[in-house]
Each structure stands twice: as structure tokens, then as C-alpha cells.
Motif scaffolding. Structure first.
Motif, PDB file in Angstrom:
ATOM      1  N   ALA A 245       6.014  33.389  76.767  1.00 46.02           N
ATOM      2  CA  ALA A 245       6.584  32.196  77.398  1.00 46.02           C
ATOM      3  C   ALA A 245       6.025  31.978  78.801  1.00 46.02           C
ATOM      4  N   GLN A 246       5.593  33.052  79.445  1.00 41.03           N
ATOM      5  CA  GLN A 246       5.030  32.945  80.787  1.00 41.03           C
ATOM      6  C   GLN A 246       3.572  32.511  80.778  1.00 41.03           C
ATOM      7  N   VAL A 247       2.795  33.010  79.829  1.00 40.90           N
ATOM      8  CA  VAL A 247       1.338  32.813  79.916  1.00 40.90           C
ATOM      9  C   VAL A 247       0.753  31.869  78.866  1.00 40.90           C
ATOM     10  N   LEU A 248       1.409  31.718  77.717  1.00 40.02           N
ATOM     11  CA  LEU A 248       0.875  30.837  76.676  1.00 40.02           C
ATOM     12  C   LEU A 248       2.022  30.238  75.855  1.00 40.02           C
ATOM     13  N   PRO A 249       2.828  29.378  76.466  1.00 34.34           N
ATOM     14  CA  PRO A 249       3.987  28.839  75.753  1.00 34.34           C
ATOM     15  C   PRO A 249       3.647  27.791  74.699  1.00 34.34           C
TER      16      PRO A 249
END
Length: 221
Positions: free
Chosen positions: A61-65
Motif C-alpha cells: 500500500a505504501q509503494v505500489l498501491p
């Protein structure tokens, strides 16, 4: 000590927990148990398994949502990670393809994810990840490939070399060498990064547990 709970009582408890929590995955789990779940579902849903998957979902969710295409979960077993990914409002995943070499896993995963099957967002594929063509030749190229079982592969670099360059990946491994089926354990996060040889790394981390440490990398081939 009292007798163990009969299956019907466990089903009722899970339905109650679903009503109490409002969590649709718990409701789906209750439905699966009511239909007759395999014995190893207790392992798939144990606290260590869920913790490592929750860690993955939070990091993703932080880097590739918003992956640009279907998410292939390799070695997906009973489809628990796929259910968690599709349930998280921080993620926009068009489709989960749940891949496992064991044909018995498909029916369980589809039952657990029945809502997403109906919506066209979840499907199963019985295949060995080592021979799977992820280049886009047979179907659209994945937007993300997840392999949380790198320790089970005999040749992690060799498997990765067969993937198309630039493919986004989530990889997990561990240092639990005492498990006979673990063929490619790594002693540290740095060793895992060296083994994977990603061209770009967007996340790396370690999750200690009682008996082993799990390592995770998110990046691209």
C-alpha cells in the motif's frame, strides 16, 4: 479440560466473529468452514501466516498501491493473501490470479474468494511457477507478481532470470533452515537482496518471529 469444539460450533463462532467485527474475510472464512474446509486451513490462517501477509499488504500500500495489471500470487495455496489484497481499500487491484501447483487448492481458494470470483476479480490457475510464462505471450502481462515462497525454490536466481525485465515483484524468504522443504533459505536481508538481484528495490525489510526471520523485497526484475 473440555472436549474440542465440533465443526458446527466453530462455524457458529466464526459467523459470530464476522458479525462482531464486520470483516468480510471472516464471513467468507465462516462460509468456507461451513462447506467443509481442509485440515491445513488452520495453518494458512495461523497468526504467523496472517502477520506476514498483513506486513506485505501494508508495504504494498505504501509503494505500489495501483499495479498496472493483474496480480499473480504464486504458491498461493488457499487464496488467503488474494482475499486480503482485494479487501484492502488502500489498494486498487484489477484482478488476482491465484497460482498453485496443487489442483486441490483451486476449489478452496475459489470458495474463500467467492465474492471476488463473481465480480471477475479472482481466478485460480493450477500451474508450477517454475514453468509459468509471465512475459505476456499467452495473456496480458501481469502488473505485479508475488512469490512469498522463495525458500522453497531450488534456484531463486534461475527462476528470476526467466522473468521479463522490469516486471514488478514482491518476494519473501526466510532463514528457517530446519524445514526440509526449504531449499534456498538466506541468512540475512542483505543475502536475500543479493540472491534476488533486483534492478530496483522500493522496499526491503525483515520480520522477526519466534523461530525464524522472514525477509521481504518489493521492486522490479
Amino acid at each position: 479440560m473440555t472436549n474440542a469444539l465440533p465443526p458446527d460450533a466453530l462455524y457458529d463462532i466464526l459467523r459470530g466473529a464476522a458479525a462482531l467485527s464486520g470483516d468480510p474475510i471472516v464471513a467468507d472464512l465462516a462460509r468456507l468452514v461451513g462447506k467443509g474446509a481442509p485440515a491445513d486451513l488452520s495453518i494458512a490462517f495461523n497468526h504467523k501466516q496472517i502477520a506476514s501477509k498483513r506486513w506485505l499488504v501494508d508495504a504494498l500500500a505504501q509503494v505500489l498501491p495501483r499495479p498496472e495489471g493483474a496480480v499473480f500470487v504464486l504458491g498461493a495455496w488457499h487464496g488467503v493473501l488474494g482475499a486480503m489484497l482485494l479487501a484492502d481499500g488502500r489498494l486498487a487491484i484489477p484482478e488476482i490470479v491465484s497460482v498453485d501447483v496443487d489442483p486441490a487448492c483451486a476449489a478452496v481458494a475459489e470458495t474463500l474468494n467467492h465474492r471476488h470470483v463473481a465480480a471477475g476479480r479472482f481466478r485460480t490457475l493450477t500451474a508450477d511457477m517454475r514453468g509459468l510464462d509471465l512475459s505476456g505471450a499467452r495473456e496480458p502481462r501481469p502488473g505485479l507478481v508475488i512469490n512469498t515462497s522463495c525458500e522453497h525454490l531450488e534456484d531463486v536466481p534461475g527462476w528470476l532470470a526467466g522473468l521479463p525485465p522490469g516486471l514488478p515483484l514482491v518476494l519473501q524468504s526466510n532463514d528457517y533452515v530446519r524445514e526440509p522443504d526449504h531449499r534456498s533459505c538466506v541468512p540475512s536481508l542483505a543475502a536475500f537482496a543479493a540472491q534476488a538481484g533486483l534492478s530496483e528495490t522500493w522496499f526491503s525489510g525483515a520480520l522477526p518471529t519466534k523461530n525464524y526471520t522472514r525477509f521481504m523485497l518489493i521492486g522490479q526484475r
